[in-house]
Design an enzyme around this catalytic site. Structure first.
Site, PDB file in Angstrom:
ATOM      1  N   THR A  73       1.237   3.080   2.794  1.00 40.96           N
ATOM      2  CA  THR A  73       1.435   3.730   1.492  1.00 40.96           C
ATOM      3  C   THR A  73       1.114   5.217   1.559  1.00 40.96           C
ATOM      4  OG1 THR A  73       0.892   1.690   0.342  1.00 40.96           O
ATOM      5  CG2 THR A  73       0.649   3.722  -0.904  1.00 40.96           C
ATOM      6  N   GLY A 129      -7.933   1.368   3.513  1.00 43.47           N
ATOM      7  CA  GLY A 129      -9.373   1.139   3.578  1.00 43.47           C
ATOM      8  C   GLY A 129      -9.902   1.533   4.942  1.00 43.47           C
ATOM      9  N   GLU A 164      -0.571  -4.382  -1.714  1.00 41.82           N
ATOM     10  CA  GLU A 164       0.301  -5.343  -1.035  1.00 41.82           C
ATOM     11  C   GLU A 164       1.517  -5.683  -1.892  1.00 41.82           C
ATOM     12  OE1 GLU A 164      -1.097  -4.903   2.337  1.00 41.82           O
ATOM     13  OE2 GLU A 164       0.643  -6.161   1.975  1.00 41.82           O
TER      14      GLU A 164
END
Lengths: 473, 192
Positions: free
Chosen positions: A147, A186, A429
């Site tokens: 992303t 993350g 997701e």
């Protein structure tokens, strides 16, 4: 034990142990789960001298890293002692146990949940041999960056470029715009030193779409960002503030040719591009994660409804009859209306996730043999199941929080923190609305297929052909 | 087809709703294309209904899977547990039927009387499950350390735990916070 609660347990009409065994699968699995929980919790990693809610943003991250390292050190010991496989990582990391230990997010989760599975799913045998060992031993810490600031679920819109230079046999990575900066992964900000980057592949002047590349972000000794790498933290969020979400920009970063994961598509030394048998193959990792998400939602709903139901048995409020004491609030039908659907939802999603997981394994087995027939159906199913389970879970957790009134508003109830974790799943997701529309494409195609009576419909949409479509038509 | 006010009938109803919604979307798209819109614009104009059709599709699958898999699951269960698990399935299916009543009224032949029956059925289930609610959540077997909640601990000592957690607030480490001397006292003495 609180008297009201004990009375509830005394009046129960079935064996709770039998139900636990049924949920786990059988008594043996219950025992294994209890042992795993006991082993992890007796390490005391989850204990916090000062509750994390009272720490600064920076301190929260530092605590999360400390806990993660203690957790992975234990997992490594587990691996050596009991030769644990991937499922043990998932069991310890994922679901309830993982989030119990690391409360508000874990900066190393993506190393196990995305970095390693992607290399296994998209790396050649040689690449797996080189990277997997180092990753499992935690000699390197990886994450996964897809992303961007300007592009999310619409993967084809990603702007990061990887241009092949045949003279040096390298790829040159660039972030052409601010919106092309990777945003969210993350562990990316200060934790990982390697990263799988999804970028538009250019070779011989042509763009071949999104492909995975392994990029070193930081020096393995000093942990300083390498030249051309712009990396940092994206700032405080509604929840998951221990996850160390980061941004990542490239300025002429060169990586060797064999850092492109080439199990499916390849770039030869002279720059020739060899296409993958099916572009859907890259969906493997994403579908695996979506099935995991449905399972995680079960765990969150189970926790929230356990908290709210026990609380509703001990909380007494508002007289129902003037000459009687204040009843337990679970005696009000409106309270049961808020809670019992949550209890049933846990079972519904658990059985659905097991069912789709079996289907995923069947379809993946077919994939290996080149039969892609049911891939679109599985993809459509994983999309809508991810959307519905996360939306229902967020609604359930919020309803449980409200069912506990002001005490549900306390962070010590754990319901607000849980809401932050669950509601994030509606976006990551695959953003839920986009997921539902992707499923709709398959449904519309199936409808046309049914109307033209061309070929049999796949099992999960066969009702379209079978059912006279209601009064309206 | 006539409405069948049973679990199987409701699940079939959800399939009819899903098929109906998809059919309506296809018609809307085709109508918009005939009116001159390109496919992409027609799709976008219909996308609210398309997302809803997908949700209906998924709901039908979850209901059917939950019902079918529970039938298999309870085979090996004791009669007492079997009864409770089947009550949970009934509750889940009837809850969603009531939650999606608009769709059922639009695409199936469900009647007002059927709806009244469903509502009573649902409320009876809330009553029947009351005695087993705590047992059902105890069945998830989530340890206190994993639940990590002052409200939901196994012993039910919520009030004591709320107070214990409150005392962990750094502000409670001292009876008078230094801001009293820096701000409040001068304020109250008109010297701020």
């Amino acid at each position: 034990v609180n008297g009201d609660l004990q009375r509830e347990r005394d009046n129960c009409t079935f064996s709770v142990t039998e139900l636990t065994n049924l949920i786990d699968g059988d008594a043996q699995k219950t025992e294994e789960r209890k042992q795993r929980e006991e082993m992890v919790l007796k390490e005391g990693i989850h204990l916090e001298p000062v509750p994390a809610v009272y720490l600064s943003h920076k301190e929260k991250y530092e605590l999360a890293v400390k806990k993660s390292c203690a957790l992975f050190k234990m997992i490594k010991r587990l691996q050596e002692e009991e030769n644990a496989g991937m499922e043990n990582y998932m069991a310890v990391l994922g679901g309830s146990l993982g989030s119990a230990i690391l409360g508000d997010g874990n900066p190393i989760t993506l190393h196990y949940v995305m970095f390693i599975p992607t290399i296994m799913g998209q790396g050649t045998v040689e690449q797996q041999a080189y990277w997997i060992g180092r990753a499992f031993n935690l000699n390197i810490i990886g994450t996964y960056a897809q992303t961007e600031l300007g592009h999310g679920t619409f993967i084809r819109g990603l702007e990061t470029t990887a241009t092949y230079d045949p003279s040096t046999k390298e790829f040159v990575l660039n972030s052409p715009t601010l919106t092309s900066y990777k945003w969210w992964p993350g562990g990316l900000a200060h934790t990982a030193n390697y990263c799988i980057v999804m970028a538009q592949l250019y070779t011989q002047g042509k763009c071949h779409g999104i492909h995975p590349f392994i990029v070193q972000l930081r020096d393995e000794e000093s942990h300083m960002p390498l030249r051309g790498i712009k990396v940092g933290e994206i700032g405080a969020k509604l929840g998951m503030n221990g996850t160390n979400n980061g941004f990542l920009g490239f300025e002429n970063v060169r990586i060797p040719r064999d850092h492109m994961l080439m199990k499916n598509s390849k770039v030869l030394e002279d720059g020739t591009y060899v296409n993958a048998p099916n572009s859907k193959l890259t969906y493997g990792t994403m579908m695996f994660v979506r099935v995991m998400i449905v399972n995680d939602m079960c765990n969150y709903i189970a926790k929230a409804v356990t908290i709210a139901t026990r609380y509703s048995a001990i909380r007494r409020q508002s007289k129902m009859k003037p000459d009687e004491p204040e009843p337990q609030i679970i005696d009000f039908l409106t309270q049961r209306h808020k809670l019992f659907i949550g209890i049933a939802s846990v079972h519904a999603f658990k059985l659905s996730s097991e069912w789709i997981w079996n289907m995923y394994n069947n379809v993946t087995a077919e994939l290996e043999s080149g039969d892609l027939e049911r891939l679109p159906e599985l993809h459509a199913l994983s999309c809508c199941l991810k959307a519905v389970s996360t939306a229902d879970a967020a609604e359930c957790v919020e309803r449980c929080r409200l069912a506990c009134g002001g005490h549900g508003y306390m962070l010590s109830s754990n319901l607000p923190l849980m809401y932050g974790l669950v509601t994030a799943a509606c976006t990551y997701e695959g953003e839920n609305t986009v997921m539902l529309l992707q499923t709709a494409r398959y449904l519309v195609k199936s409808w046309h297929q049914a109307r033209q009576d061309s070929g049999t419909l796949t099992p999960t949409v066969s009702y379209i052909g079978r059912v006279a479509s209601g009064r309206r038509m | 087809p006539p409405w069948d006010n049973t679990i199987e009938g409701i699940i079939e109803g959800f399939h009819v709703v899903a098929a109906g919604k998809i059919g309506v979307c296809v018609n809307q798209i085709e109508k918009r294309q005939k009116a001159g819109l390109c496919y992409e614009d027609a799709w976008n104009m219909t996308s609210v209904q398309l997302a809803s059709a997908s949700e209906a599709h998924c709901r039908a699958i979850i209901l059917a899977t939950y019902f079918k898999e529970t039938q298999i699951r309870v085979d090996s269960a004791s009669p007492a547990l079997k009864q409770v698990l089947l009550q949970l399935v009934d509750l889940y299916v009837v809850y969603w039927a009531l939650a999606r009543l608009g769709d059922l009224l639009r695409f199936t032949s469900i009647s007002e009387r059927d709806v009244e029956q469903l509502q009573s059925w649902y409320e009876d289930l809330l009553n029947k499950l009351r005695v087993n609610a705590v047992g059902l959540v105890d069945g998830f077997d989530i340890r206190d350390e994993i639940l990590n909640s002052a409200l939901g601990a196994f012993d039910g000592r919520a009030y004591e735990r709320l107070m214990e957690e409150a005392m962990k607030s750094p502000l409670n480490a001292e009876p008078v916070n230094k801001s009293f001397h820096d701000y409040l006292k001068p304020l109250m003495q008109g010297k701020l």
